[in-house]
Motif scaffolding. Structure first.
Motif, mmCIF file in Angstrom:
data_model
loop_
_atom_site.group_PDB
_atom_site.id
_atom_site.type_symbol
_atom_site.label_atom_id
_atom_site.label_comp_id
_atom_site.label_asym_id
_atom_site.label_seq_id
_atom_site.Cartn_x
_atom_site.Cartn_y
_atom_site.Cartn_z
ATOM 1 N N PHE A 14 0.872 -1.281 0.052
ATOM 2 C CA PHE A 14 0.043 0.103 -0.145
ATOM 3 C C PHE A 14 1.052 1.118 0.126
ATOM 4 O O PHE A 14 1.891 1.138 0.747
ATOM 5 N N THR A 15 0.544 2.263 -0.784
ATOM 6 C CA THR A 15 1.159 3.653 -0.484
ATOM 7 C C THR A 15 -0.052 4.612 -0.470
ATOM 8 O O THR A 15 -0.858 4.528 -1.697
ATOM 9 N N ASN A 16 -0.045 5.670 0.375
ATOM 10 C CA ASN A 16 -0.898 6.645 0.506
ATOM 11 C C ASN A 16 -0.288 7.937 0.036
ATOM 12 O O ASN A 16 0.856 8.137 -0.199
ATOM 13 N N ARG A 17 -0.972 9.125 0.317
ATOM 14 C CA ARG A 17 -0.686 10.271 0.050
ATOM 15 C C ARG A 17 0.484 10.976 0.852
ATOM 16 O O ARG A 17 1.213 11.734 0.329
ATOM 17 N N HIS A 31 2.911 3.888 4.154
ATOM 18 C CA HIS A 31 2.389 2.446 3.598
ATOM 19 C C HIS A 31 1.347 1.750 4.304
ATOM 20 O O HIS A 31 1.304 0.545 4.177
ATOM 21 N N ASN A 35 -5.989 5.135 3.828
ATOM 22 C CA ASN A 35 -5.767 6.208 2.993
ATOM 23 C C ASN A 35 -5.576 7.622 3.461
ATOM 24 O O ASN A 35 -6.384 8.290 3.476
ATOM 25 N N TRP A 36 -4.487 7.597 4.191
ATOM 26 C CA TRP A 36 -4.231 8.776 4.967
ATOM 27 C C TRP A 36 -4.077 10.048 3.981
ATOM 28 O O TRP A 36 -3.325 9.928 3.022
ATOM 29 N N PHE A 37 -4.450 11.283 4.295
ATOM 30 C CA PHE A 37 -4.179 12.486 3.765
ATOM 31 C C PHE A 37 -3.326 13.413 4.762
ATOM 32 O O PHE A 37 -3.480 13.209 6.179
ATOM 33 N N ASN A 84 -11.576 3.593 5.634
ATOM 34 C CA ASN A 84 -11.520 4.153 4.207
ATOM 35 C C ASN A 84 -12.998 4.429 3.823
ATOM 36 O O ASN A 84 -13.196 5.209 2.936
#
Length: 723
Positions: A14-17, A31, A35-37, A84
């Motif tokens: 996983f990779t988020n913002r 990672h 789904n972090w902002f 999410n």
């Protein structure tokens, strides 16, 4: 938990913002399946468009329970799926955004009466919170609701009972309005030395007379509180103040909260005796304790305090210093997933490394036993004083120190091969300002490390190196965190961040620049200090309500703009801002600085009168305002280099109400600045000259000067009369 300092061997699932951010804390979560902002408009727009609740999760990269919650919940794919689906999730590094942290911590405390990190706050899309907590386990246990239970309950309410959530949010919104109104109001009670007397009384009542410190457990170092006690002892000569400060400093340095091998202090002690620390090391603790130990040395000349100050500076140089000269934020408590593992020893290991004779000496000196003093292993502590210990072993103190220095170096070298705790390698403007001040205070108070203060075989020996470290840190900030001459940014990691500076960044850094000016005599530091202080006033000063706001006038709009004076782990921005304004007033003779400082103190008069012990840094500024500043001007004859003995002795004096300025001839020799530039910044120098071709010291107070002290002999003979 991902480590931003280590390259990943395999492509993450996983990779988020957060992968685009610079903060080590945010990168640790880059990672997660969540789904972090980051804190951006994009996140809030998404929440509004989709009518979703927001999970605002605040922590920092060396936070133990932040790591635990990440492993248990934010790396859990089932929990992440729920987050999410029903929430917009935002991660904030409290060290990068202390303004966001300050606002939501106060609102969280209003919601449930408590706070801490990780701080998890649930918001409406308009940023107003309605529920909060700290650590949530992955399932219900210990009488604590698990995160899935909390999420399910909130989703149900959001869909079926929205009026309940909006009712709580409305109450919080009203509280935020009250905070904004409170910050705009002015206090009216008068201020006097009675506040200082009450603070001393409150500190005395909370003091642990056996082990030092001002609580039972946990115990925090609170270097600024110790500095306040030393300051008040200096003027009152009340021995109990000195005893409280020195017992605390001694017991901390002997305990497990101090790294007996590498120097530097851990965050706090979980017990009364300072034995078992929470093992993270924070830059700001080192900075504030550098100052406290330096000041303790100034008033008592105990070489033990010099040893601890230099050992702490040595830790900064070895483990927390960027190649460009600035300092990283701290080190984690955990290594290999276990808190404190990096710092623990067993007896068999010592025998293997040192041999029987040296291991026997080390185990007795640091209190090691086969059963250990912490989870079967040993935290190193000092249990005896050097004289008694050496005498019992037919050694001189010098011989003992040499043996211990050699043993420390061998154990430190062995420890360096262990897996280190994660280092938070972001550079913060405000904390570097604190370190610059701390290094300057040690360089000033202890220009040479006494022979009897030896700590390791290789260590910093002279204040000259400490001053150079402080100057290089200041250069880094000015070159890397100042996009415009009068503007500071918050942080740097592999380049500057986009986050604008807050009050603490300006106040702490400017105060450090003034310290650099006093110790080095270089005009450029004063020039930069005045420029940035004026910018601080323009951006943060609340002319209507009094006090400095935490967020600049043109900065981001939050639910309210904090205006605080109480001490936390570090002094408040208002405290240091008031102090530096008084220092600048004494140097520049500009009334604006006195007026701002006095208005700032008056703003918080109700708090200072009610519980002054929570405002020790502000009380140090109040003391200076009440008693007025003393200006010391040393004129050095043209063509003559300042006597090392004279300058060292003058700088070594503990003079918390004074400023020290060198006359232009000395400035010209040290940094090439024209004397006229300093005269324009400090006009009181114009009529002060070196008399009869000799060193001349002018002592001025309340707009009047004593008869000048002429000649090195007279100056040295009268130094003790300075207060």
């Amino acid at each position: 938990m991902s480590n931003p300092n280590m390259a990943s061997e395999t492509k993450p699932k996983f990779t988020n913002r957060l992968a685009q951010e610079k903060s080590p804390y945010l990168l640790q979560h880059a990672h997660n399946p969540v789904n972090w902002f980051p804190w951006t408009d994009e996140a809030f727009m998404k929440a509004q468009q989709e009518n979703k609740m927001i999970l605002l999760s605040i922590g920092y990269s060396t936070c133990h329970w932040c790591h635990v919650m990440e492993r248990e919940s934010f790396e859990n794919e089932a929990i992440a799926d729920q987050l999410n689906e029903d929430f917009v999730c935002i991660k904030v590094d409290r060290e990068e955004r202390p303004d966001v942290d300050a606002v939501y911590m106060q609102l969280a405390q209003a919601l449930n009466g408590g706070g801490g990190w990780p701080l998890n706050v649930f918001l409406r899309p308009d940023k107003v919170p309605f529920f909060s907590g700290t650590y949530f386990p992955p399932e219900d246990k210990w009488g604590r609701a698990g995160l899935p239970t909390v999420l399910n309950s909130l989703v149900k309410q959001w869909k079926e009972e929205p009026e309940r959530i909006h009712g709580i949010a409305s109450q919080v919104q009203n509280f935020a309005k009250e905070k904004a109104s409170e910050a705009s109001g002015k206090s009216s009670p008068s201020l006097s030395s009675a506040c200082i007397d009450l603070a001393i009384s409150q500190k005395t009542k909370s003091f642990d007379g056996e082990y030092g410190g001002f609580s039972v457990q946990p115990k925090f170092p609170m270097g600024h509180s110790i500095s306040f006690l030393i300051q008040q002892y200096h003027f009152s000569r009340k021995e109990n103040l000195k005893e409280m400060a020195e017992l605390t400093l001694t017991k901390m340095a002997q305990g497990g909260i101090f790294d007996q091998l590498g120097g530097g202090f851990h965050r706090y002690s979980v017990d009364r005796e300072w034995l078992v620390p929470h093992f993270e090391k924070m830059l700001y603790d080192q900075a504030l304790l550098l100052q406290a130990y330096a000041e303790a040395y100034q008033v008592d000349h105990n070489p033990y305090y010099a040893k601890i100050a230099y050992a702490t500076a040595g830790y900064l140089k070895r483990d927390l210093r960027h190649s460009g000269g600035a300092f990283f934020s701290g080190e984690d408590a955990d290594s290999e997933g276990e808190e404190g593992l990096f710092y623990l020893w067993d007896l068999a290991e010592l025998h293997e490394i040192l041999g029987a004779e040296a291991a026997d000496l080390a185990s007795h000196w640091w209190g090691l036993s086969p059963q250990g003093n912490f989870e079967g292993k040993n935290i190193l502590i000092e249990e005896e004083n050097e004289l008694e210990f050496a005498k019992a072993r037919n050694l001189t103190v010098t011989q003992l120190q040499e043996k211990l220095a050699h043993i420390r170096s061998k154990l430190l070298e062995k420890r360096s091969h262990r897996i280190r705790p994660h280092r938070d390698d972001k550079i913060l403007c405000d904390w570097n300002g604190l370190v610059i001040s701390g290094l300057c205070r040690v360089a000033r108070a202890i220009p040479q490390l006494p022979q009897e203060a030896r700590f390791q075989e290789e260590q910093i020996q002279a204040g000259k190196e400490l001053l150079q470290m402080a100057e290089e840190a200041a250069h880094f900030v000015l070159q890397s965190l100042r996009p415009q001459p009068d503007t500071l940014l918050k942080s740097w990691r592999e380049g500057p961040s986009r986050i604008v500076g807050l009050l603490e960044d300006y106040a702490f850094f400017v105060n450090g620049l003034i310290d650099l000016f006093e110790v080095s005599g270089k005009t450029k530091w004063l020039k930069e200090a005045i420029l940035l202080a004026q910018s601080m006033k323009n951006q943060f000063w609340d002319a209507e309500g009094g006090g400095f706001r935490q967020i600049a006038r043109e900065g981001e709009t939050l639910l309210f703009n904090p205006c605080e004076a109480h001490d936390g782990a570090i002094p408040s921005g208002n405290s240091i801002a008031a102090l530096l304004c008084l220092r600048l007033a004494a140097i520049t003779e500009e009334k604006q600085w006195t007026e701002v400082a006095e208005a700032c103190l008056q703003k918080f008069s109700s708090e200072l009168n009610q519980y002054p012990a929570a405002h020790c840094a502000m009380l140090s500024a109040l003391d200076r305002a009440i008693h007025s500043s003393q200006e010391l001007v040393l004129c050095i004859p043209e063509g003559t280099e300042a006597s090392v003995t004279l300058l060292d002795r003058l700088r070594q004096q503990y003079l918390p109400r004074s400023v020290l300025i060198l006359k232009p001839e000395a400035v010209q020799k040290t940094d090439g600045q024209a004397g006229d530039e300093l005269l324009s910044l400090a006009p009181a120098l114009r009529d002060k000259i070196a008399l009869n071709g000799q060193f001349t010291l002018y002592v001025c107070e309340n707009y009047a000067c004593q008869a000048p002290w002429v000649g090195e002999k007279e100056i040295l003979s009268k130094l003790e009369s300075l207060r």
